[in-house]
Design an enzyme around this catalytic site. Structure first.
Site, PDB file in Angstrom:
ATOM      1  N   SER A 271      25.322  -8.531  11.012  1.00  0.00           N
ATOM      2  CA  SER A 271      26.587  -9.235  10.781  1.00  0.00           C
ATOM      3  C   SER A 271      27.597  -8.321  10.095  1.00  0.00           C
ATOM      4  O   SER A 271      28.788  -8.393  10.387  1.00  0.00           O
ATOM      5  CB  SER A 271      26.362 -10.508   9.966  1.00  0.00           C
ATOM      6  OG  SER A 271      25.752 -10.217   8.728  1.00  0.00           O
ATOM      7  N   GLU A 272      27.137  -7.452   9.188  1.00  0.00           N
ATOM      8  CA  GLU A 272      28.028  -6.453   8.595  1.00  0.00           C
ATOM      9  C   GLU A 272      27.311  -5.137   8.342  1.00  0.00           C
ATOM     10  O   GLU A 272      26.115  -5.118   8.027  1.00  0.00           O
ATOM     11  CB  GLU A 272      28.626  -6.936   7.264  1.00  0.00           C
ATOM     12  CG  GLU A 272      29.971  -7.619   7.379  1.00  0.00           C
ATOM     13  CD  GLU A 272      29.839  -9.098   7.632  1.00  0.00           C
ATOM     14  OE1 GLU A 272      30.848  -9.729   7.976  1.00  0.00           O
ATOM     15  OE2 GLU A 272      28.728  -9.622   7.486  1.00  0.00           O
ATOM     16  N   THR A 273      28.084  -4.071   8.501  1.00  0.00           N
ATOM     17  CA  THR A 273      27.676  -2.735   8.071  1.00  0.00           C
ATOM     18  C   THR A 273      28.676  -2.270   7.019  1.00  0.00           C
ATOM     19  O   THR A 273      29.889  -2.345   7.235  1.00  0.00           O
ATOM     20  CB  THR A 273      27.643  -1.755   9.249  1.00  0.00           C
ATOM     21  OG1 THR A 273      26.640  -2.175  10.186  1.00  0.00           O
ATOM     22  CG2 THR A 273      27.320  -0.346   8.792  1.00  0.00           C
TER      23      THR A 273
END
Length: 288
Positions: free
Chosen positions: A45-47
């Site tokens: 979902s996020e980096t």
């Protein structure tokens, strides 16, 4: 290009729960397009990308860093779980010696400090305002059908729509609710809404741990059908439920399949402390 990269599960004390985020340490400036390419490759979902603010800075000694967050499709202005994951990597893997870290971000300066049983994030609080049901009726009905709604609020700062379900519903109902996110970007394409929060009031306890409120979070507008545990959503939820419950200290649970716990403390200065655990489950080197 060789970059140290980690995956940490945030808002959990147990591996394979909470919300996984990739964390990439940048010794030097990365080409702009490479951020998105790496985030797409990681497919979480996020980096998060942590960068030194000065060439002489050190990941082990410095207390201030730049921080950016990318979903697989776009950059986002705030991400709680990837901030928690970033702090966990610096504290626990890199052995940064400071008690508090400051991250310079699109949402201003965010602080993360060590705690005995986790990491505390110092985040802004975003107020909510009453939202006319008829303006968002198509969106809500597409997502949850005829599920009973008790209250609808909108956060102008974060462009999140908060939908409180009827108090007749409990945690198990929210957990099992089938939410249809696929049509939402086509229904709401003005840019007003970028995230949908569903929430229900908590219970006093019993055989399970007492939580003040439960939530789930959906952001198909930025490529996330459902986010497992969302720190940024709790900058909105904390404001709403503090008013509703008349409490400054709250415990929250996000009812995704992985699940995650957050301890919330609203401060006199208009900000919120969000505490959670993090477990680093992978470390390696990006070699592309």
């Amino acid at each position: 290009m060789k970059l140290p990269i980690f995956i940490a599960d945030a808002f959990t004390a147990t591996a394979f729960r909470g919300n996984p985020a990739a964390v990439c340490l940048l010794e030097r400036t990365l080409e702009e397009d490479a951020h998105q390419q790496i985030a797409r490759e990681m497919n979480l979902s996020e980096t998060a990308f942590i960068r030194k603010l000065q060439p002489t800075d050190s990941f082990t000694q410095s207390s201030r860093f730049g921080l950016r967050w990318f979903t697989p499709v776009s950059e986002v202005p705030l991400c709680g779980h990837a901030t928690l994951a970033s702090a966990a990597v610096l504290f626990h893997k890199i052995q940064n010696r400071n008690s508090t870290l400051t991250f310079v971000t699109m949402s201003g300066e965010l602080k993360a400090r060590r705690a005995e049983d986790g990491i505390v994030l110092d985040f802004p609080v975003y107020p909510t305002f009453p939202q006319d049901f008829h303006e968002v009726e198509d969106l809500i009905k597409a997502a949850i059908g005829d599920t009973l709604v008790q209250d609808i609020r909108y956060s102008t700062d974060t462009r999140k729509l908060l939908v409180r379900l009827s108090d007749s519903y409990d945690r198990s109902f929210l957990e099992s609710l089938k939410v249809n996110t696929e049509p939402l970007p086509a229904i709401e394409k003005t840019g007003k809404v970028r995230g949908l929060i569903l929430t229900v009031k908590g219970e006093p306890g019993g055989q399970t741990a007492p939580y003040d409120f439960y939530s789930r979070y959906f952001a198909p507008w930025v490529g996330i059908a459902e986010d497992p545990v969302t720190g940024s959503a709790h900058t909105v939820l904390s404001s709403y439920w503090s008013q509703q419950l008349r409490k400054k200290e709250m415990r929250a649970f996000q009812c995704s399949r992985r699940g995650g716990e957050l301890d919330i403390s609203l401060r006199p200065d208009g900000r919120v402390d969000i505490k959670g655990g993090a477990v680093i489950v992978l470390e390696g080197t990006l070699t592309a």
